[in-house]
Each structure stands twice: as structure tokens, then as C-alpha cells.
Design a protein around this motif. Structure first.
Motif, PDB file in Angstrom:
ATOM      1  N   PRO A  59     -15.382  47.022  29.865  1.00 43.16           N
ATOM      2  CA  PRO A  59     -15.372  47.931  31.030  1.00 43.16           C
ATOM      3  C   PRO A  59     -15.745  49.366  30.645  1.00 43.16           C
ATOM      4  CG  PRO A  59     -13.128  47.386  30.366  1.00 43.16           C
ATOM      5  CD  PRO A  59     -14.024  46.493  29.596  1.00 43.16           C
ATOM      6  N   MET A  60     -15.395  49.763  29.426  1.00 42.95           N
ATOM      7  CA  MET A  60     -15.740  51.114  28.987  1.00 42.95           C
ATOM      8  C   MET A  60     -17.255  51.285  28.915  1.00 42.95           C
ATOM      9  SD  MET A  60     -14.632  53.089  25.470  1.00 42.95           S
ATOM     10  CE  MET A  60     -12.911  52.702  25.760  1.00 42.95           C
ATOM     11  N   GLY A  61     -17.950  50.258  28.406  1.00 40.47           N
ATOM     12  CA  GLY A  61     -19.400  50.316  28.311  1.00 40.47           C
ATOM     13  C   GLY A  61     -20.036  50.408  29.683  1.00 40.47           C
ATOM     14  N   TYR A  79     -18.718  51.701  32.308  1.00 38.70           N
ATOM     15  CA  TYR A  79     -18.434  53.038  32.831  1.00 38.70           C
ATOM     16  C   TYR A  79     -19.470  54.047  32.347  1.00 38.70           C
ATOM     17  CZ  TYR A  79     -16.035  57.463  33.614  1.00 38.70           C
ATOM     18  OH  TYR A  79     -15.733  58.759  33.996  1.00 38.70           O
ATOM     19  N   PHE A  80     -19.857  53.900  31.049  1.00 36.52           N
ATOM     20  CA  PHE A  80     -20.837  54.830  30.488  1.00 36.52           C
ATOM     21  C   PHE A  80     -22.273  54.357  30.690  1.00 36.52           C
ATOM     22  CE2 PHE A  80     -17.103  56.036  27.911  1.00 36.52           C
ATOM     23  CZ  PHE A  80     -17.125  57.407  28.114  1.00 36.52           C
ATOM     24  N   GLY A  81     -22.442  53.251  31.402  1.00 30.54           N
ATOM     25  CA  GLY A  81     -23.777  52.767  31.693  1.00 30.54           C
ATOM     26  C   GLY A  81     -24.402  51.968  30.578  1.00 30.54           C
ATOM     27  N   ALA A  82     -23.585  51.434  29.668  1.00 28.08           N
ATOM     28  CA  ALA A  82     -24.111  50.617  28.564  1.00 28.08           C
ATOM     29  C   ALA A  82     -23.701  49.171  28.794  1.00 28.08           C
ATOM     30  CB  ALA A  82     -23.568  51.108  27.224  1.00 28.08           C
ATOM     31  N   GLU A  83     -24.686  48.309  28.968  1.00 33.06           N
ATOM     32  CA  GLU A  83     -24.404  46.894  29.172  1.00 33.06           C
ATOM     33  C   GLU A  83     -24.216  46.215  27.803  1.00 33.06           C
ATOM     34  OE1 GLU A  83     -23.789  44.902  31.688  1.00 33.06           O
ATOM     35  OE2 GLU A  83     -23.833  46.586  33.091  1.00 33.06           O
ATOM     36  N   LEU A  84     -22.998  45.726  27.566  1.00 36.37           N
ATOM     37  CA  LEU A  84     -22.680  45.095  26.281  1.00 36.37           C
ATOM     38  C   LEU A  84     -22.659  43.583  26.468  1.00 36.37           C
ATOM     39  CD1 LEU A  84     -19.779  47.466  25.126  1.00 36.37           C
ATOM     40  CD2 LEU A  84     -22.220  47.612  24.594  1.00 36.37           C
ATOM     41  N   SER A  85     -23.519  42.900  25.740  1.00 40.61           N
ATOM     42  CA  SER A  85     -23.600  41.442  25.859  1.00 40.61           C
ATOM     43  C   SER A  85     -22.461  40.773  25.092  1.00 40.61           C
ATOM     44  CB  SER A  85     -24.943  40.944  25.319  1.00 40.61           C
ATOM     45  OG  SER A  85     -25.029  41.180  23.924  1.00 40.61           O
ATOM     46  N   ILE A  86     -22.196  39.520  25.459  1.00 33.74           N
ATOM     47  CA  ILE A  86     -21.156  38.742  24.777  1.00 33.74           C
ATOM     48  C   ILE A  86     -21.468  38.609  23.280  1.00 33.74           C
ATOM     49  CG2 ILE A  86     -20.053  36.473  24.595  1.00 33.74           C
ATOM     50  CD1 ILE A  86     -19.118  38.125  26.968  1.00 33.74           C
ATOM     51  N   PRO A  87     -22.710  38.278  22.870  1.00 30.90           N
ATOM     52  CA  PRO A  87     -23.001  38.196  21.432  1.00 30.90           C
ATOM     53  C   PRO A  87     -22.732  39.507  20.694  1.00 30.90           C
ATOM     54  CG  PRO A  87     -24.711  37.076  22.666  1.00 30.90           C
ATOM     55  CD  PRO A  87     -23.861  37.802  23.670  1.00 30.90           C
ATOM     56  N   THR A  88     -23.064  40.647  21.346  1.00 28.36           N
ATOM     57  CA  THR A  88     -22.842  41.943  20.689  1.00 28.36           C
ATOM     58  C   THR A  88     -21.359  42.235  20.522  1.00 28.36           C
ATOM     59  OG1 THR A  88     -24.913  42.843  21.557  1.00 28.36           O
ATOM     60  CG2 THR A  88     -23.247  44.430  20.857  1.00 28.36           C
ATOM     61  N   LEU A  89     -20.582  42.006  21.584  1.00 27.48           N
ATOM     62  CA  LEU A  89     -19.132  42.222  21.491  1.00 27.48           C
ATOM     63  C   LEU A  89     -18.493  41.288  20.462  1.00 27.48           C
ATOM     64  CD1 LEU A  89     -18.197  42.708  25.264  1.00 27.48           C
ATOM     65  CD2 LEU A  89     -18.050  44.425  23.440  1.00 27.48           C
ATOM     66  N   THR A  90     -18.951  40.053  20.440  1.00 26.65           N
ATOM     67  CA  THR A  90     -18.415  39.100  19.471  1.00 26.65           C
ATOM     68  C   THR A  90     -18.765  39.526  18.052  1.00 26.65           C
ATOM     69  OG1 THR A  90     -18.686  37.315  21.081  1.00 26.65           O
ATOM     70  CG2 THR A  90     -18.350  36.686  18.787  1.00 26.65           C
ATOM     71  N   ALA A  91     -19.998  39.997  17.863  1.00 28.54           N
ATOM     72  CA  ALA A  91     -20.413  40.474  16.544  1.00 28.54           C
ATOM     73  C   ALA A  91     -19.546  41.644  16.105  1.00 28.54           C
ATOM     74  CB  ALA A  91     -21.882  40.879  16.571  1.00 28.54           C
TER      75      ALA A  91
END
Length: 676
Positions: free
Chosen positions: A237-239, A241-253
Motif C-alpha cells: 500500500p505504501m508503494g 500511495y507514492f505511485g510505485a506499482e510493486l509486483s508480487i515477484p519484486t516484493l517476494t524478492a
């Protein structure tokens, strides 16, 4: 091939093709959640890989997402490979032990006769006969006879050993071979419960439990994982809010790079390897806790007879008191030794035969008085006469109780014998003391240098013995120990250990006799000699297959090495997260917050390349550290402060610097290949 070379060969065997192939197959089988849940950190990593895999099908999959998912799965497999490779060594050892364990046809005594039976049908309490060339079919204790036994199949030592009834060298192990002589053995372990069976079970890892230190570290790592999991979930949710789309693979990494995957992946291998290294030193540790605790021992308690000395004291001289002939003393000592099956008792008979040409003259109906640790005397009651031999205070008390007097020169004789390092055995008939038999102790070869090495490691060495103070002091001075406890009964050894433990000391006890069993059970580390009695081996939490009292050097080194390895890799695992922060955090938010580009101090090519480079480094560092986890950090005899400084310098500072270089190199390779 020397013993050291054999051990090194066994140590390096884990890296052969068979071990690697076995570990590769096991690493896939271990992906089962039921197995992975035992390691919470790696379970979270696997769940992240599963979630990332699902996202490939739910969302349009690109090369970046596929690459991240593949690396995540390899991270889990590499972790499993580390544990499986350590277990492969145990499996190889178990296979060689299984070749020793085999069905053996033996002779069992039954109902006044005998019968042929296979070893698997033997029960506890059965009596079997093993003659020249025979394989000992069971664990047991020699009840009659004496034999030269080849124990190389179990210990790796080619030199045969003597096993005989009486004393503390009665223990025999299934699978060993009688070379010469004949012995009757009483079975002490049934089918599937033998010493060899337990060894096989232990080296296979079937009963390996986590040590308290390992459990505490696992809880700590699980707590860190939970904290980072909460942080990672909050970033979604923080991403947005700042307009950064964080993908599941990136968050998992990110999650996998932040949680302590390195030490969690190698932790099981470190524990298994510790027990394997103990076994490679011919020490059977009944638990990983015993190996780990050995690293903190500060005081060693050794029984004199059979551990510091060869064990078979020999009669070397008859010294009569004034007014008694040497022949009279020798004859009484010989007859008092009738029925004494100990090596000392037998040597008295041999010396009397040699010096005086005597033969034992014991009529039917004579009563044998067996030696005990409490009475400290033995002898024979015959035709109204009481023949006794034993310790000075025990025999003098016996004589005084019968109205006799103590010869004025007796004290001088016993003191002279004791001060020379020999053991005085006083001989009496009824209420008259006749003289003293001198028994000579022989120190085990190289014992002094081994003790010096133990002291260099900061350990105190205390000798315990039933001998009088003067004899104990002479042996202690010759052996080079730090102190001694003389005239010690079983309860004295036990009380000494309890007293030291109350003072905050960790005690290791080494012994081989039944009278050592209480002390072995009470000590923090109880090392029983394999040649000792079954009671001693059951009471201890380690068994020395080589019957070497200074083997505790290897045990302590293995224990310290285990703790050092775990500490070093934990330090490395935590410190190498620093580089991953500088790689992934800017990559995740650089589009929404361009000013974070300043944190990209490694000048990584792109956000995708930064995440993937950090994740690849996180994965490949696990197999790279497997040799260190299994072989262990090299042990150095130095203080705790010096070791801490060294670990912080090498594994702390190195854990910070190496990932920066590694991640940058991987990023350069990805860019050069045109992948990202």
C-alpha cells in the motif's frame, strides 16, 4: 594410510559424485511443506516462490518475473541441497556400518548344554561362546576368559585389543572379531538395540534433535522473518500511495533478500556436520547437544586407572614388615588373591609363582571375599583363617577390629611405595599384618603432551583415583594434571562434580568402569571408553571408540568449531543484508522518488537488474558456503574476545564488502548479456 589420512579421506568423501547425486535428489523431495515447515525461514521462502509462480499465470509473465521466480525456487533447492549433502556423509557412514552388522551364527549356552543360533535371535541375558576367529554376535560383557579382539571394523584401528573378565575391560561390541583366545559373553543388548544399531541410527540423522543453541537461533531467525514479512506487506500500500506499482515477484524478492536465508539454509547442515565430525574422530555423540556443549567445557575429570594409566597395574615387589619372611607374605598374598579375577589380582599370583615357586592352596568350601569400591579390600575365608589384601586404611581397620596391632614400620613402607608412584596393597591374616605388595602403574603413551595441549585451551584437568594421597600425588605429578582427588569412592566423584557445577563450572567426566557411571551421568559431558563396562557406556552421553582418555581434545575442538561456525555464518548472513538494501530499495521506488537514485551507490544498470542481481547473489552464496558449513570454521586455540574480534573482522566486515562486489559483478554480467 595413517589414522589422520583416513579421517581426512572420510571427511572429503562427502563431496564425491555419489554424495552430490543423492543430495540433488533429496533436495527436490524435501520441497514437501511437511519437511520445509521445520525450517520457518526457508518455508516462507518457498511460499514466496509458490506465490510468485502463481502470479506468472495470473498476470502477463515477462522475462523479469520468470527470472525472479526461477531464482526463488533455486534458493529453496540450494538450501535443501546443503542439508542433504551433510546428511549424505551420515548415510555413507551408515552404509559402511551396515556392512559390519551381519547375521552371525553363534553358540549359546542353554539348560546345561549349548545350541547354534543366529545373532538376531539373541536376548538380553543370554550367554554365548566366541572362540578363535569368531565374530562377536552381540553387545555384551565378558564373563569368562580372555581374548585378543580386532575392533577395526568399528574403530578403524588395526591394532587388536585385549578383552577379559573382571576389571573395566569387559565390554565387547557386535561385529568385532576374536583373533586369539576364547570368551564367554553375556548379552546386554537385544536385536536392533546394539551399539552398532544406535550408531547407524545416529549417523543417518534419524534421531538428530536441535540443540538448545540451535533452537534459540531458529526462534530468533523466525522472529526476524516475521518482522520483515510485516514490513514487506506494508510496502504494497505504501508503494501505491507514492505511485510505485510493486509486483508480487519484486516484493517476494525483497522479502527473501532481507530475511536471514543464508544462515537458515546452512543451520541444519552445521548441526549434522558437527555430529559427523565427532564420528570422524571416532567419538559417538548420542546427541547434538553433547557436541555443542563440549565447546564450553572448562574442567575435565579423569579416572586414573584405565584412562590416565594403562589400567593393568602389575605386582612388582613383596615387602614384608619386620619379623615376617618374604615367603610367608607372598604365600598369603597369593592365597588372598584366589578368586580375584582382576589383572592386579592375577599379577600377584604370577609374581608369587615366579619369585617363591608357590602354588595356590585353597581347600574346597573356602569363601571368596569380592573387592568392592566401598570396602576396598578382598580376600578369602578358609579353615577359620581370614586372609585379606587391600588399601592401607581398609586393612588396618580390619585388623584393629579383630584385636590386632599395626606394625610400626608399616606406614613407612606404604609411604615409600606410594611416593615412588606405585600402589601399596596391604596383606593381613586374621589380626596380623604381614606386609605390602607394590603395584606399578604405567602411564599411557604421550599423555603428558596431550594434557599440556588441553591446558593451552584453558581447561583444568583433575585426576580422581581410589589410591592414597601419596600415590595419587606421584601419578598426578608424572602425568602433569592440575589437581587430584585421592581415595575417591563413587559418591566422592559425584559430589565433586556437583560441587564444581554449583560454582558455575561445566564438567567433562571420562571413565570406563561401573563405579564411574554415577559421575558420567551427572557430568555435563560424560565420555565413556568403548572398552569399558556397559553401565559406563549407558551413563555417558559420548562413547570414545578409540579408548583414548585425551580424545576430549577432539571433542572440545569439534564443539568449539561448531559454535564458531554457527556464529561466523550468522554474522555473515546478517551483515550481507546491507548491500541488498542498497540494491533493492532504490530499485523499487526510484520511479516514484527519483532522489533515491543517490542510494544506488553500486550504479546498477536498471531496477530489474538490481533486484535480480541481489536475488541471484542471495541464492548462489548458499552453495558457495556449503563447504564451510560442513567442514567448519578452522579451530584456533584463543580466547573468546580474540575469536569475537576475528569473526567480526572476517565474517562481519567481509559479509558487508563481498555482497557489494558480488551483486555488482552479477549486474555487469546481466547487462553484458543484454538481459536487462
Amino acid at each position: 594410510m595413517t589414522k589422520t589420512e583416513r579421517r581426512e579421506a572420510r571427511s572429503s568423501a562427502i563431496f564425491n559424485k555419489q554424495a552430490a547425486a543423492y543430495a540433488a535428489v533429496q533436495s527436490i523431495k524435501m520441497l514437501s511443506p511437511k519437511v520445509m515447515i521445520k525450517n520457518p525461514v526457508m518455508f516462507v521462502t518457498e511460499m514466496g516462490a509458490v506465490l510468485s509462480t502463481i502470479s506468472l499465470f495470473a498476470v502477463s509473465a515477462d522475462a523479469y518475473a520468470v527470472s525472479v521466480t526461477v531464482v526463488l525456487w533455486f534458493t529453496v533447492i540450494f538450501a535443501n541441497f546443503a542439508e542433504a549433502l551433510a546428511e549424505a556423509k551420515g548415510k555413507a557412514g551408515a552404509d559402511s556400518l551396515k556392512q559390519v552388522r551381519r547375521e552371525t551364527v553363534c553358540t549359546r549356552f542353554v539348560d546345561g548344554g549349548s545350541e547354534q543360533i543366529v545373532s538376531s535371535e539373541l536376548k538380553v541375558g543370554d550367554r554365548v561362546l566366541v572362540a578363535d576367529g569368531g565374530i562377536i554376535p552381540c553387545d555384551g560383557e565378558v564373563d569368562k576368559g580372555i581374548a585378543s579382539v580386532d575392533e577395526s571394523a568399528v574403530t578403524g584401528e588395526s591394532a587388536p585389543v585385549i578383552r577379559e573378565s573382571g576389571g573395566d575391560r569387559t565390554g565387547v561390541t557386535a561385529g568385532t572379531k576374536v583373533l586369539t583366545g576364547s570368551i564367554e559373553v553375556i548379552v546386554t543388548a537385544g536385536a536392533g538395540e546394539s551399539f552398532l544399531d544406535r550408531m547407524i541410527s545416529l549417523v543417518e540423522g534419524a534421531v538428530r534433535q536441535k540443540t538448545p543453541n540451535e533452537l534459540a537461533l531458529t526462534v530468533t531467525l523466525s522472529g526476524l522473518t516475521l518482522a520483515f514479512l510485516m514490513v514487506t506487506v506494508a510496502l504494497l500500500p505504501m508503494g501505491r500511495y507514492f505511485g510505485a506499482e510493486l509486483s508480487i515477484p519484486t516484493l517476494t524478492a525483497l522479502l527473501v533478500c532481507l530475511i536471514p536465508t543464508t544462515i537458515s539454509a546452512l543451520l541444519p547442515a552445521i548441526g549434522i556436520a558437527g555430529m559427523n565430525r565427532a564420528l570422524a574422530a571416532n567419538i559417538l555423540a548420542k546427541s547434538g547437544k553433547a557436541v555443542e556443549l563440549a565447546g564450553d567445557i572448562d574442567t575435565i575429570l579423569l579416572d586414573k586407572t584405565g584412562t590416565i594409566t594403562v589400567g593393568n597395574r602389575q605386582a612388582v615387589e613383596f615387602v614384608p614388615v619386620e619379623g615376617v619372611t618374604g615367603r610367608k607374605l607372598a604365600e598369603t598374598a597369593m592365597n588372598a588373591s584366589y578368586g580375584d579375577t582382576t589383572p592386579e589380582g592375577k599379577s600377584i599370583v604370577v609374581l608369587a609363582e615366579k619369585l617363591a615357586g608357590l602354588e595356590a592352596d585353597i581347600p574346597d568350601g573356602a569363601e571368596i571375599i569380592i573387592f568392592s569400591a566401598h570396602t576396598r579390600l578382598s580376600g578369602v575365608d578358609r579353615e577359620g583363617r581370614k586372609l585379606r589384601k587391600g588399601a592401607y586404611d581398609a586393612v588396618t581397620a580390619f585388623v584393629q577390629q579383630n584385636g590386632g596391632l599395626i606394625p610400626p614400620d608399616l606406614k613407612e613402607i606404604t609411604d615409600r611405595i606410594a611416593s615412588s608412584g606405585c600402589t601399596p596393597i596391604v596383606v593381613a591374616e586374621d589380626n596380623e599384618i604381614l606386609g605390602v605388595v607394590s603395584l606399578s602403574d604405567v602411564l599411557k603413551a604421550g599423555i603428558q603432551s596431550r594434557f599440556a595441549r588441553l591446558r593451552s585451551m584453558g581447561l583444568r584437568i583433575i585426576m580422581v583415583t581410589g589410591d592414597n594421597h601419596l600415590t595419587a600425588k606421584a601419578i598426578a605429578d608424572e602425568a602433569g594434571v592440575d589437581g587430584f582427588v585421592a581415595e575417591a569412592k563413587p559418591e566422592d566423584k559425584l559430589n565433586y562434580i556437583r560441587k564444581e557445577q554449583k560454582g558455575g563450572r561445566l564438567i567433562a567426566m571420562i571413565g570406563d568402569g561401573t563405579n564411574d557411571a554415577p559421575a558420567l551421568a551427572q557430568a555435563d559431558i560424560g565420555v565413556a571408553m568403548n572398552s569399558g563396562t556397559q553401565a559406563a557406556k549407558e551413563a555417558g552421553n559420548m562413547v570414545d571408540l578409540d579408548n583414548n582418555p585425551t580424545k576430549l581434545i577432539e571433542v572440545i575442538e569439534v564443539g568449539k568449531q561448531l559454535l564458531m561456525t554457527r556464529g561466523a555464518l550468522t554474522t555473515f548472513s546478517v551483515s550481507n543484508d546491507v548491500a541488498k538494501y542498497f540494491a533493492i530499495i532504490p530499485a523499487m521506488f526510484i520511479l516514484a522518488m527519483p532522489h533515491l537514485a543517490g542510494l544506488n551507490i553500486m550504479r546498477l544498470a536498471s531496477p530489474e537488474s538490481a533486484v535480480l542481481s541481489a536475488l541471484i547473489f542471495n541464492a548462489v552464496v548458499i552453495p558457495a558456503l556449503i563447504p564451510l558449513a560442513i567442514k567448519g570454521v578452522r579451530f584456533r586455540a584463543m580466547g573468546a574476545d580474540a575469536l569475537l574480534r576475528r569473526n567480526l573482522l572476517i565474517y562481519g566486515l567481509g559479509g558487508v564488502i563481498l555482497p557489494f562486489a558480488g551483486i555488482k559483478l552479477i549486474d555487469m554480467l546481466l547487462s553484458a548479456a543484454g538481459i536487462f
